[in-house]
Motif scaffolding. Structure first.
Motif, PDB file in Angstrom:
ATOM      1  N   PHE A   1       0.621  -1.403  -0.618  1.00  0.00           N
ATOM      2  CA  PHE A   1      -0.304   0.125  -0.244  1.00  0.00           C
ATOM      3  C   PHE A   1       0.735   1.239  -0.197  1.00  0.00           C
ATOM      4  O   PHE A   1      -0.129   2.239  -0.325  1.00  0.00           O
ATOM      5  N   PHE A   2       1.905   1.007   0.637  1.00  0.00           N
ATOM      6  CA  PHE A   2       3.004   2.462   0.643  1.00  0.00           C
ATOM      7  C   PHE A   2       3.209   2.362  -0.706  1.00  0.00           C
ATOM      8  O   PHE A   2       3.236   3.813  -0.832  1.00  0.00           O
ATOM      9  N   GLY A   3       3.878   1.469  -1.211  1.00  0.00           N
ATOM     10  CA  GLY A   3       4.530   1.389  -2.486  1.00  0.00           C
ATOM     11  C   GLY A   3       3.362   2.054  -4.125  1.00  0.00           C
ATOM     12  O   GLY A   3       3.715   2.995  -4.690  1.00  0.00           O
ATOM     13  N   ILE A   4       2.624   1.907  -3.613  1.00  0.00           N
ATOM     14  CA  ILE A   4       1.340   1.731  -4.056  1.00  0.00           C
ATOM     15  C   ILE A   4       0.858   3.472  -4.364  1.00  0.00           C
ATOM     16  O   ILE A   4       0.572   4.509  -5.362  1.00  0.00           O
ATOM     17  N   ASP A   5       0.481   3.929  -3.176  1.00  0.00           N
ATOM     18  CA  ASP A   5       0.340   5.270  -2.828  1.00  0.00           C
ATOM     19  C   ASP A   5       1.704   6.660  -3.359  1.00  0.00           C
ATOM     20  O   ASP A   5       1.690   7.742  -4.320  1.00  0.00           O
ATOM     21  N   THR A   6       2.906   5.783  -3.092  1.00  0.00           N
ATOM     22  CA  THR A   6       3.473   6.542  -3.260  1.00  0.00           C
ATOM     23  C   THR A   6       4.266   6.965  -4.858  1.00  0.00           C
ATOM     24  O   THR A   6       3.981   7.522  -5.695  1.00  0.00           O
ATOM     25  N   ALA A   7       3.689   5.736  -5.827  1.00  0.00           N
ATOM     26  CA  ALA A   7       4.329   5.316  -7.345  1.00  0.00           C
ATOM     27  C   ALA A   7       2.490   5.981  -8.225  1.00  0.00           C
ATOM     28  O   ALA A   7       3.564   7.411  -8.498  1.00  0.00           O
ATOM     29  N   LEU A   8       2.084   5.834  -7.446  1.00  0.00           N
ATOM     30  CA  LEU A   8       0.814   7.422  -8.243  1.00  0.00           C
ATOM     31  C   LEU A   8       1.115   8.149  -8.185  1.00  0.00           C
ATOM     32  O   LEU A   8       0.147   9.341  -9.050  1.00  0.00           O
ATOM     33  N   LYS A   9       1.083   9.338  -6.179  1.00  0.00           N
ATOM     34  CA  LYS A   9       1.192  10.388  -6.324  1.00  0.00           C
ATOM     35  C   LYS A   9       2.201  11.070  -7.414  1.00  0.00           C
ATOM     36  O   LYS A   9       2.777  11.979  -7.583  1.00  0.00           O
ATOM     37  N   ALA A  10       3.423   9.895  -7.390  1.00  0.00           N
ATOM     38  CA  ALA A  10       4.716  10.526  -8.102  1.00  0.00           C
ATOM     39  C   ALA A  10       5.018  10.617  -9.485  1.00  0.00           C
ATOM     40  O   ALA A  10       5.136  11.529  -9.996  1.00  0.00           O
ATOM     41  N   ALA A  11       3.727   9.205  -9.783  1.00  0.00           N
ATOM     42  CA  ALA A  11       3.240   9.427 -11.243  1.00  0.00           C
ATOM     43  C   ALA A  11       2.339  10.701 -11.778  1.00  0.00           C
ATOM     44  O   ALA A  11       1.956  10.757 -12.848  1.00  0.00           O
ATOM     45  N   ASP A  12       1.714  10.879 -10.364  1.00  0.00           N
ATOM     46  CA  ASP A  12      -0.015  11.946 -11.217  1.00  0.00           C
ATOM     47  C   ASP A  12      -0.286  11.054 -12.073  1.00  0.00           C
ATOM     48  O   ASP A  12      -0.708  11.265 -12.860  1.00  0.00           O
ATOM     49  N   ALA A  13      -0.501   9.651 -11.791  1.00  0.00           N
ATOM     50  CA  ALA A  13      -1.627   8.827 -12.346  1.00  0.00           C
ATOM     51  C   ALA A  13      -2.755   7.702 -11.156  1.00  0.00           C
ATOM     52  O   ALA A  13      -2.727   8.323  -9.607  1.00  0.00           O
ATOM     53  N   ASP A  14      -3.598   8.003 -11.603  1.00  0.00           N
ATOM     54  CA  ASP A  14      -4.846   6.490 -10.906  1.00  0.00           C
ATOM     55  C   ASP A  14      -4.992   5.511 -10.694  1.00  0.00           C
ATOM     56  O   ASP A  14      -5.593   5.122 -10.074  1.00  0.00           O
ATOM     57  N   THR A  15      -4.187   5.237 -11.467  1.00  0.00           N
ATOM     58  CA  THR A  15      -4.335   3.898 -11.570  1.00  0.00           C
ATOM     59  C   THR A  15      -2.504   3.057 -12.347  1.00  0.00           C
ATOM     60  O   THR A  15      -2.180   4.198 -12.240  1.00  0.00           O
ATOM     61  N   LEU A  16      -2.290   2.309 -11.421  1.00  0.00           N
ATOM     62  CA  LEU A  16      -1.074   1.765 -12.195  1.00  0.00           C
ATOM     63  C   LEU A  16      -0.850  -0.539 -12.337  1.00  0.00           C
ATOM     64  O   LEU A  16      -2.454  -0.805 -12.593  1.00  0.00           O
ATOM     65  N   ASP A  17      -0.298  -0.354 -12.661  1.00  0.00           N
ATOM     66  CA  ASP A  17       0.213  -2.398 -13.129  1.00  0.00           C
ATOM     67  C   ASP A  17       1.515  -2.564 -12.549  1.00  0.00           C
ATOM     68  O   ASP A  17       1.953  -2.019 -11.541  1.00  0.00           O
ATOM     69  N   THR A  18       0.856  -3.575 -11.494  1.00  0.00           N
ATOM     70  CA  THR A  18       1.621  -4.469 -10.792  1.00  0.00           C
ATOM     71  C   THR A  18       2.380  -5.572 -11.193  1.00  0.00           C
ATOM     72  O   THR A  18       1.758  -6.412 -11.640  1.00  0.00           O
ATOM     73  N   VAL A  19       3.610  -6.215 -10.137  1.00  0.00           N
ATOM     74  CA  VAL A  19       4.298  -7.377 -10.602  1.00  0.00           C
ATOM     75  C   VAL A  19       4.435  -7.525  -9.554  1.00  0.00           C
ATOM     76  O   VAL A  19       5.238  -6.700  -8.600  1.00  0.00           O
ATOM     77  N   GLY A  20       4.142  -8.861  -9.420  1.00  0.00           N
ATOM     78  CA  GLY A  20       4.784  -9.812  -8.093  1.00  0.00           C
ATOM     79  C   GLY A  20       5.753 -11.058  -7.907  1.00  0.00           C
ATOM     80  O   GLY A  20       5.016 -11.992  -9.096  1.00  0.00           O
ATOM     81  N   TYR A  21       6.849 -11.407  -7.799  1.00  0.00           N
ATOM     82  CA  TYR A  21       7.810 -12.449  -7.544  1.00  0.00           C
ATOM     83  C   TYR A  21       7.499 -13.050  -6.606  1.00  0.00           C
ATOM     84  O   TYR A  21       7.934 -12.836  -6.177  1.00  0.00           O
ATOM     85  N   CYS A  22       7.159 -13.998  -6.829  1.00  0.00           N
ATOM     86  CA  CYS A  22       7.813 -15.672  -6.133  1.00  0.00           C
ATOM     87  C   CYS A  22       6.806 -14.901  -4.800  1.00  0.00           C
ATOM     88  O   CYS A  22       5.323 -14.723  -4.624  1.00  0.00           O
ATOM     89  N   VAL A  23       7.363 -15.090  -3.476  1.00  0.00           N
ATOM     90  CA  VAL A  23       6.619 -14.814  -2.429  1.00  0.00           C
ATOM     91  C   VAL A  23       5.834 -13.152  -2.410  1.00  0.00           C
ATOM     92  O   VAL A  23       5.001 -12.685  -1.669  1.00  0.00           O
ATOM     93  N   GLY A  24       6.908 -13.093  -3.481  1.00  0.00           N
ATOM     94  CA  GLY A  24       6.055 -11.046  -2.772  1.00  0.00           C
ATOM     95  C   GLY A  24       4.227 -10.840  -4.001  1.00  0.00           C
ATOM     96  O   GLY A  24       3.658 -10.173  -3.785  1.00  0.00           O
ATOM     97  N   GLY A  25       4.860 -12.036  -4.465  1.00  0.00           N
ATOM     98  CA  GLY A  25       3.016 -12.096  -5.927  1.00  0.00           C
ATOM     99  C   GLY A  25       1.991 -13.017  -4.326  1.00  0.00           C
ATOM    100  O   GLY A  25       1.030 -12.409  -5.117  1.00  0.00           O
ATOM    101  N   THR A  26       2.683 -13.633  -3.694  1.00  0.00           N
ATOM    102  CA  THR A  26       1.648 -13.439  -3.015  1.00  0.00           C
ATOM    103  C   THR A  26       0.934 -13.118  -2.399  1.00  0.00           C
ATOM    104  O   THR A  26       0.100 -13.522  -2.151  1.00  0.00           O
ATOM    105  N   LEU A  27       2.009 -12.535  -1.858  1.00  0.00           N
ATOM    106  CA  LEU A  27       1.634 -11.986  -0.371  1.00  0.00           C
ATOM    107  C   LEU A  27       0.922 -10.505  -1.401  1.00  0.00           C
ATOM    108  O   LEU A  27      -0.356  -9.748  -0.815  1.00  0.00           O
ATOM    109  N   LEU A  28       1.464 -10.017  -3.278  1.00  0.00           N
ATOM    110  CA  LEU A  28       0.532  -8.797  -3.463  1.00  0.00           C
ATOM    111  C   LEU A  28      -1.152  -9.789  -3.596  1.00  0.00           C
ATOM    112  O   LEU A  28      -2.120  -9.464  -4.102  1.00  0.00           O
ATOM    113  N   ALA A  29      -1.339 -10.744  -4.178  1.00  0.00           N
ATOM    114  CA  ALA A  29      -2.314 -11.643  -5.001  1.00  0.00           C
ATOM    115  C   ALA A  29      -3.144 -10.848  -3.454  1.00  0.00           C
ATOM    116  O   ALA A  29      -4.294 -11.431  -3.505  1.00  0.00           O
ATOM    117  N   VAL A  30      -2.837 -11.337  -2.212  1.00  0.00           N
ATOM    118  CA  VAL A  30      -3.304 -11.525  -1.143  1.00  0.00           C
ATOM    119  C   VAL A  30      -4.302 -10.162  -0.745  1.00  0.00           C
ATOM    120  O   VAL A  30      -4.511  -9.854  -0.720  1.00  0.00           O
TER     121      VAL A  30
END
Length: 607
Positions: free
Chosen positions: A322-351
Motif C-alpha cells: 500500500f505504501f508503494g501504491i500510494d507513493t507511485a501514484l502520487k509521484a507519477a500523478d496517475a490514478d491507476t497502475l499495473d503491478t508485478v509480484g515475484y515469488c512470495v512477493g506475488g503471493t503477498l500481492l495476490a492477497v
C-alpha cells in the motif's frame, strides 16, 4: 625420452596418482593442518565470546524420526528384512562377478550406470580404472537400493514418504565417492600433481568461510570480491523517493521521451533481494522496461533484525504494497497502475489485491505474477520443511531471535539441488583448492536476507501448511479473502523446471482466479526462466493453451515461441491499458524529493 620412460613405453595410469614431490607434499599437509586449526578456532570463537550458536537438534531429531519409520517397517517383519537384504546382496554379487570378469580381461556390462546428466562421474577414469568403476557402481547400487526402500515402505503417509526420500537423497549426495580425495580419480590426480597444495589452499578457504559465517560454514559459490551492488550490479539509474521501517520505494529514470500513462510497481520477494531484476545492464528487466517506455517503481525490502520481529503479513501489505501504491501514484500523478509480484512477493500481492477488492479499492489496473503461488497443494520440495512438528520447532527458534537467519533459508534452497548447489562447490573450493568462478547470479543467491518471525510464521502456516487462501478461508486483517476476489486482468508466468514454485502449482492457482487470467509457461527454472532478456535468445515460451483441463493438456494445445516472454508481456500490458502517453517522468515528480540514488542503502544491508 621423458622423465618416466621412453616415448615408446605407454605410461602406466597408476603413475597419475603418485606424488612427484614428497617433501612439498609434507609441507602442504602441515599447512593444511595449520588452516584446520584456524577453522576450529573460528568455529569455537562464538562460544568463547558467549554467543549462542545455531541449534540443529530439532533438524537432527526430525531426520532420525523420519528415517527410523522406514527402518522399523523393514526390520519389523523378518521376511521383509530378508527380502531387502537379498535384493542388495544380489546386486553386489552381480557387481563382484562384473569385477572378476574385467580382471580376467573379458567384456562385461556394468551393473549400474549414472543417470544422464549426472556430472559427478564424467571423468573417464570412473569407467576405465577398475577400482574407481567398482566404487562408482557400488555407490549407485546402494543408494538406489535405499531410495527403493523408502518408496516401498507401505505404512508411510505421502508427506512422510517425501521427507524420507529427501533425507535419503541428501545422505546419498553427501556420501558420494566423488566428494572425497581417495575415492575420486580427478581429485587424486589433482592432489598428486600439485603435491597437496590444493588441500592446503582448500583448507585455508574453508577456515575463511567458517570465519565469514561467524562459526557456521558459509559456502562460497562464487568469488564475493568480484561484485558490488550499485557498482557493477543494480545499475539502472533511479532514485529512492520514499522509505519507511520496512521498505524503500525506488523510481527509475525514464529512458524514453514519452511513457505509458500507467506506471508499474514491482513487488519482489523479501526472501531475496530485488536486484535479481536489475542484475546488470544486459540482464536487467527493470532497464528493459524503462527502454520500452514504462515508468517503473520498485519496492526494496529492509533486511530485518530483531526490531522487526512482530511485522506480519498485514504490515507487509500496508507498509509495503500500500505504501508503494500510494507513493507511485502520487509521484507519477496517475490514478491507476499495473503491478508485478515475484515469488512470495506475488503471493503477498495476490492477497493484498483480494483485500483491496473487498475494500472497494480499484487503483490497480492489472497484475503480473512471476512464479508466484496462491494454491500450495503442489508447492514442491519446500513443503518437506513444513509440517506441524517442524513448524512449531521453527517458530520457537524465530521467537527466541525475532527472525529466521538468511543462511537457513539459503541452505534450504541449496539442499533442494544439493548435487548442483552444494557438493560441486565443496569439491572445487575445499579439495581442489580453486576459487569459484565469478557468477553474478550466484552472488545474488548468496546475498541472503532474514525473515521477521511473525511474517514468516504467518506465511508458512497459512499457505504451505493450511493453504487457507486457496480454500477461501484466509482471514486477512479481519477480512475473509480468496483468489476469486482477484478480478483484474492477470498475466501469470510459470517456469517449466521450477523446483520452488512448480509449474503445476502456478497453473492450479491460475484456475482459482476470479477474472481474466493468462497463463504463460517459460523454459528453464525459477530464476533463469524469468530473467531472460530477448537479446539473449534463450529458452522458449508457451502461450494460449486451453486452461480448462490439466497442465499437460494446456501444454499440448499451447503455442511455442522461441526466446523470451518479455515482448509477449509488453504487448499484453499495452492491450490492457488506456494507450495514453505522457512525458517521461522525473523520479519523485512534483511530490517527493530524492532521498538517495538507486539502489539505495536497504538492499546493501548484510548480516
Amino acid at each position: 625420452m621423458d622423465e618416466r620412460g621412453s616415448v615408446d613405453t605407454p605410461r602406466d595410469p597408476v603413475l597419475n596418482y603418485i606424488i612427484d614431490n614428497p617433501e612439498a607434499f609434507a609441507k602442504n599437509l602441515a599447512k593444511m593442518v595449520e588452516h584446520a586449526n584456524e577453522a576450529l578456532q573460528a568455529y569455537a570463537k562464538p562460544v568463547q565470546q558467549g554467543e549462542i550458536k545455531a541449534d540443529y537438534s530439532d533438524e537432527i531429531t526430525e531426520w532420525m524420526r523420519t528415517l527410523s519409520r522406514v527402518g522399523h517397517y523393514w526390520l519389523a517383519d523378518p521376511k521383509r528384512t530378508f527380502e531387502a537384504q537379498a535384493r542388495l546382496a544380489n546386486d553386489w554379487m552381480s557387481l563382484y562377478s562384473f569385477a572378476m570378469r574385467r580382471l580376467a580381461g573379458e567384456e562385461a556390462s556394468p551393473v549400474a550406470e549414472p543417470e544422464p546428466g549426472d556430472k559427478r562421474f564424467r571423468d573417464t577414469d570412473w569407467s576405465t580404472v577398475q577400482f574407481f568403476d567398482f566404487l562408482k557402481q557400488a555407490y549407485l547400487i546402494t543408494t538406489r537400493w535405499a531410495e527403493g526402500l523408502v518408496q516401498e515402505t507401505d505404512d508411510l503417509d505421502e508427506h512422510t514418504r517425501q521427507k524420507a526420500a529427501f533425507y535419503v537423497r541428501q545422505l546419498s549426495a553427501a556420501l558420494s565417492p566423488s566428494n572425497f580425495v581417495f575415492t575420486n580419480p580427478e581429485l587424486l590426480r589433482e592432489t598428486a600433481s600439485r603435491s597437496g597444495e590444493n588441500l592446503a589452499k582448500g583448507m585455508k578457504m574453508f577456515a575463511e568461510d567458517v570465519a565469514r559465517g561467524q562459526g557456521e560454514l558459509r559456502l562460497r559459490q562464487t568469488d564475493p570480491n568480484q561484485f558490488r551492488v550499485g557498482e557493477n550490479m543494480a545499475l539502472t539509474p533511479g532514485k529512492v523517493i520514499a522509505e519507511n521501517e520496512l521498505c524503500q520505494i525506488i523510481q527509475y529514470d525514464a529512458a524514453t521521451e514519452t511513457v505509458a500513462k500507467e506506471p508499474i510497481l514491482i513487488v519482489p520477494p523479501w526472501i531475496n533481494k530485488f536486484y535479481i531484476l536489475d542484475l546488470n545492464p544486459e540482464k536487467s528487466m527493470v532497464r528493459w522496461l524503462t527502454e520500452q517506455g514504462h515508468t517503473v517503481f520498485m519496492i526494496s525490502w529492509v533486511n530485518p533484525d530483531e526490531t522487526h520481529a512482530d511485522k506480519d503479513f498485514t504490515e507487509y501489505m500496508r507498509e509495503g504494497i500500500f505504501f508503494g501504491i500510494d507513493t507511485a501514484l502520487k509521484a507519477a500523478d496517475a490514478d491507476t497502475l499495473d503491478t508485478v509480484g515475484y515469488c512470495v512477493g506475488g503471493t503477498l500481492l495476490a492477497v493484498s489485491l483480494a483485500y483491496m477488492r473487498r475494500m472497494g479499492d480499484a487503483r490497480v489496473n492489472s497484475v503480473t505474477f512471476l512464479t508466484a503461488q496462491i494454491d500450495f497443494r503442489h508447492a514442491g520440495d519446500l513443503k518437506l520443511f513444513v509440517d506441524k512438528e517442524q513448524l512449531e520447532a521453527l517458530e520457537r527458534k524465530m521467537r527466541a531471535k525475532g527472525y529466521l537467519d538468511g543462511a537457513a533459508m539459503a541452505s534450504a534452497f541449496n539442499m533442494l539441488r544439493a548435487n548442483d548447489l552444494i557438493w560441486p562447490y565443496v569439491v572445487n573450493n575445499y579439495i581442489k583448492g580453486k576459487d569459484p568462478f565469478p557468477f553474478d547470479l550466484l552472488y545474488w543467491n548468496s546475498d541472503s536476507t532474514r525473515m521477521p518471525a511473525a511474517n514468516h510464521a504467518y506465511y508458512l502456516r497459512n499457505f504451505y501448511l493450511e493453504n487457507n487462501f486457496a480454500k477461501g478461508e484466509l482471514i486477512f486483517d479481519g477480512v475473509a479473502v480468496s483468489p476469486k476476489d482477484i478480478t483484474i486482468p492477470v498475466f501469470n508466468v510459470a517456469t517449466r523446471e521450477d523446483h520452488i514454485a512448480p509449474a503445476l502449482s502456478v497453473f492450479e492457482g491460475n484456475g482459482l482466479l476470479g477474472g481474466e487470467a493468462e497463463f504463460v509457461l517459460t523454459g528453464s527454472g525459477h530464476i533463469a526462466g524469468i530473467v531472460n532478456p530477448p537479446a539473449r535468445k534463450k529458452y522458449q515460451v508457451w502461450t494460449g493453451g486451453d486452461a480448462s483441463g490439466t497442465l499437460k493438456h494446456w501444454m499440448e494445445t499451447a503455442k511455442e515461441t522461441p526466446g523470451s516472454w518479455w515482448p509477449i508481456w509488453h504487448e499484453w500490458l499495452g492491450a490492457h491499458r488506456s494507450g495514453e502517453r505522457v512525458p517521461g517522468r522525473k523520479p519523485g515528480g512534483a511530490v517527493f524529493n530524492a532521498i538517495e540514488a538507486a539502489p539505495g542503502r536497504y538492499v546493501r544491508q548484510r548480516y
